[in-house]
Scaffold this motif. Structure first.
Motif, PDB file in Angstrom:
ATOM      1  N   LEU A  30       2.201  -2.226   7.645  1.00  0.00           N
ATOM      2  CA  LEU A  30       2.414  -1.468   8.868  1.00  0.00           C
ATOM      3  C   LEU A  30       3.782  -0.790   8.869  1.00  0.00           C
ATOM      4  CD1 LEU A  30      -0.136  -2.984   9.822  1.00  0.00           C
ATOM      5  CD2 LEU A  30       0.956  -3.201  12.058  1.00  0.00           C
ATOM      6  N   ASP A  31       4.790  -1.501   8.378  1.00  0.00           N
ATOM      7  CA  ASP A  31       6.136  -0.922   8.328  1.00  0.00           C
ATOM      8  C   ASP A  31       6.170   0.319   7.441  1.00  0.00           C
ATOM      9  OD1 ASP A  31       7.088  -2.861  10.020  1.00  0.00           O
ATOM     10  OD2 ASP A  31       7.866  -4.154   8.420  1.00  0.00           O
ATOM     11  N   GLY A  32       5.351   0.313   6.392  1.00  0.00           N
ATOM     12  CA  GLY A  32       5.314   1.475   5.507  1.00  0.00           C
ATOM     13  C   GLY A  32       4.597   2.663   6.127  1.00  0.00           C
ATOM     14  N   ILE A  33       3.605   2.375   6.979  1.00  0.00           N
ATOM     15  CA  ILE A  33       2.832   3.445   7.608  1.00  0.00           C
ATOM     16  C   ILE A  33       3.593   4.104   8.759  1.00  0.00           C
ATOM     17  CG2 ILE A  33       0.756   3.886   8.999  1.00  0.00           C
ATOM     18  CD1 ILE A  33      -0.677   1.792   7.333  1.00  0.00           C
ATOM     19  N   LYS A  34       4.409   3.336   9.471  1.00  0.00           N
ATOM     20  CA  LYS A  34       5.061   3.844  10.689  1.00  0.00           C
ATOM     21  C   LYS A  34       5.830   5.145  10.477  1.00  0.00           C
ATOM     22  CE  LYS A  34       5.386  -0.586  13.105  1.00  0.00           C
ATOM     23  NZ  LYS A  34       6.280  -1.678  13.550  1.00  0.00           N
ATOM     24  N   PRO A 318      -9.168   3.722   2.357  1.00  0.00           N
ATOM     25  CA  PRO A 318      -8.601   2.896   1.281  1.00  0.00           C
ATOM     26  C   PRO A 318      -7.084   2.786   1.408  1.00  0.00           C
ATOM     27  CG  PRO A 318     -10.136   4.526   0.402  1.00  0.00           C
ATOM     28  CD  PRO A 318      -9.906   4.891   1.837  1.00  0.00           C
ATOM     29  N   TRP A 319      -6.548   1.600   1.196  1.00  0.00           N
ATOM     30  CA  TRP A 319      -5.097   1.406   1.286  1.00  0.00           C
ATOM     31  C   TRP A 319      -4.363   2.255   0.251  1.00  0.00           C
ATOM     32  CZ3 TRP A 319      -1.051   0.640   3.866  1.00  0.00           C
ATOM     33  CH2 TRP A 319       0.162   0.274   3.270  1.00  0.00           C
ATOM     34  N   SER A 320      -4.988   2.540  -0.885  1.00  0.00           N
ATOM     35  CA  SER A 320      -4.330   3.311  -1.943  1.00  0.00           C
ATOM     36  C   SER A 320      -3.882   4.684  -1.449  1.00  0.00           C
ATOM     37  CB  SER A 320      -5.261   3.470  -3.150  1.00  0.00           C
ATOM     38  OG  SER A 320      -6.479   4.101  -2.761  1.00  0.00           O
ATOM     39  N   VAL A 321      -4.598   5.250  -0.471  1.00  0.00           N
ATOM     40  CA  VAL A 321      -4.222   6.555   0.085  1.00  0.00           C
ATOM     41  C   VAL A 321      -2.860   6.461   0.770  1.00  0.00           C
ATOM     42  CG1 VAL A 321      -4.838   8.307   1.806  1.00  0.00           C
ATOM     43  CG2 VAL A 321      -6.612   7.295   0.356  1.00  0.00           C
ATOM     44  N   PHE A 322      -2.666   5.389   1.559  1.00  0.00           N
ATOM     45  CA  PHE A 322      -1.384   5.200   2.243  1.00  0.00           C
ATOM     46  C   PHE A 322      -0.296   4.771   1.267  1.00  0.00           C
ATOM     47  CE2 PHE A 322      -4.447   4.585   5.707  1.00  0.00           C
ATOM     48  CZ  PHE A 322      -3.932   5.470   6.631  1.00  0.00           C
ATOM     49  N   ILE A 326       3.303   6.491   0.971  1.00  0.00           N
ATOM     50  CA  ILE A 326       4.537   5.730   1.220  1.00  0.00           C
ATOM     51  C   ILE A 326       5.492   5.856   0.042  1.00  0.00           C
ATOM     52  CG2 ILE A 326       5.454   3.390   1.502  1.00  0.00           C
ATOM     53  CD1 ILE A 326       2.823   2.773   3.061  1.00  0.00           C
ATOM     54  N   GLU A 327       4.942   5.756  -1.170  1.00  0.00           N
ATOM     55  CA  GLU A 327       5.788   5.894  -2.365  1.00  0.00           C
ATOM     56  C   GLU A 327       6.404   7.285  -2.436  1.00  0.00           C
ATOM     57  OE1 GLU A 327       3.117   4.904  -5.490  1.00  0.00           O
ATOM     58  OE2 GLU A 327       3.196   2.724  -5.121  1.00  0.00           O
ATOM     59  N   GLU A 328       5.624   8.317  -2.115  1.00  0.00           N
ATOM     60  CA  GLU A 328       6.146   9.683  -2.130  1.00  0.00           C
ATOM     61  C   GLU A 328       7.203   9.874  -1.045  1.00  0.00           C
ATOM     62  OE1 GLU A 328       2.622  11.979  -1.656  1.00  0.00           O
ATOM     63  OE2 GLU A 328       2.187  12.050  -3.816  1.00  0.00           O
TER      64      GLU A 328
END
Length: 357
Positions: A30-34, A318-322, A326-328
């Motif tokens: 969640l912290d990565g998505i915010k 899919p979590w891989s999309v997020f 997040i990495e980018e």
């Protein structure tokens, strides 16, 4: 939902689900998505996006940089995979319904050992006989766990009373301030759907390849756990099968048999708040052995579903999309576009989300 169907921007609220993989804890996800949500014109207005960008630069996040609310409808253990419902903006008001509502899980359990966390992430507390257990015996005890039951969390969990873990009271010889409140839950359905013999310890072969955790609970901690159990049993406030098994736990033998024990897999539909790990732990005791969870999948929650296969997220994102976004973002790369185009993770949400006004 195509972009043309959006009546206005930003969207006031959105409900969707992520297909969580086994491994990452929910809160870091969640912290990565915010930051993505807060800097997306899909969910935030230009002023809010600018506030969020400045907060990220200055590392001053406070509560919600940019003001977009985000929440989840029922966390999953790091070991677990499957449906993780997300609410953004006004949709966060709907999350309690999903928290309280029924959920469907599939859990694989390894016989022969119980752990302090009741899953393979913990330490072995006790090894137990398992060669007498058959699939028919597992199926024969499941009816004891169907319907309305009472549960306790793992004794060695983070359950606290007045700010202190239960084992603290046992270690200090203190009386519990009040009885432990068991959690009343409903198991709507519970079926054994698979049984796997263990493959040979050395070499290849048919069957599973799960092993007991390498770490074991020290003897001193075992005594602490036994004292905590006695305190709980002494209160006598755990009704039904959970109370019976808890009372019998002190008499269970410590046996280490040779070979790799079998696994059994169950599918269950349960009410909100059900401890799946406790259910597996208790099934192990009910057949005169021990068991702990080695795989756990939430395959259905509300209208959202996904299968255990990594390539089948069902109607979840899919979590891989997020993870890619997040990495980018951390690398200073792709952010939500200011033009009329959506980036990949926004497109994925648009395709799966339910808009809430």
């Amino acid at each position: 939902m195509p972009k043309a169907a959006l009546p206005y921007l930003p969207v006031p609220g959105a409900l969707f689900a992520i297909a969580k993989p086994s491994g990452p804890p929910c809160m870091p996800m969640l912290d990565g998505i915010k930051p993505l949500i807060n800097q997306s014109r899909l969910f935030n207005d230009p002023a809010g996006i600018e506030v969020s960008k400045q907060a990220v630069k200055k590392r001053r996040f406070k509560h919600r940089p940019g003001g977009v609310k985000i929440g989840q409808g029922g966390t999953l253990d790091p070991l677990a995979d499957g449906v993780l419902i997300m609410g953004i903006g006004k949709a966060t008001k709907l999350l309690q319904t999903h928290l309280d509502g029924p959920k469907t899980y599939r859990a694989t359990a390894l016989l022969g050992a119980e752990t302090d966390s009741y899953d393979s992430e913990g330490r072995v507390v006790r090894t137990a006989p398992w060669k007498h257990v058959t699939r028919q015996q597992i199926e024969g005890v499941l009816d004891r766990f169907r319907g309305d039951i009472a549960q306790l969390p793992p004794i060695y969990s983070a359950l606290k009373m007045d700010g202190k873990p239960l084992y603290w009271y046992a270690r200090e010889g203190k009386k519990l301030p009040r009885p432990i409140e068991p959690r009343k839950v409903t198991v709507f359905s519970l079926e054994c759907i698979d049984w796997q013999e263990g493959a040979p310890i050395e070499g290849e072969g048919d069957g599973h390849h799960f092993n007991f955790p390498a770490n074991r609970v020290p003897d001193q901690d075992k005594e602490t756990m036994k004292a905590v159990r006695q305190l709980i049993v002494g209160e006598g406030n755990v009704p039904g099968v959970a109370g019976e098994l808890l009372s019998e736990a002190g008499d269970l033998p410590e046996v280490e048999e040779q070979g790799r024990p079998p696994t059994f897999k169950v599918e269950m539909r349960v009410s909100g708040g059900t401890y799946v790990r406790s259910l597996i732990h208790d099934i192990g005791h009910a057949v005169g052995s021990a068991a702990h969870v080695v795989t756990l999948s939430r395959i259905q929650q509300g209208e959202y579903h996904c299968e255990e296969q990594p390539g089948d997220p069902g109607n979840c994102v899919p979590w891989s999309v997020f993870q890619k976004a997040i990495e980018e973002h951390h690398a200073g790369g792709t952010l939500p576009a200011a033009s009329g185009e959506w980036v990949e993770w926004e497109e994925a949400i648009l395709d799966k989300m339910k808009m809430v006004e």
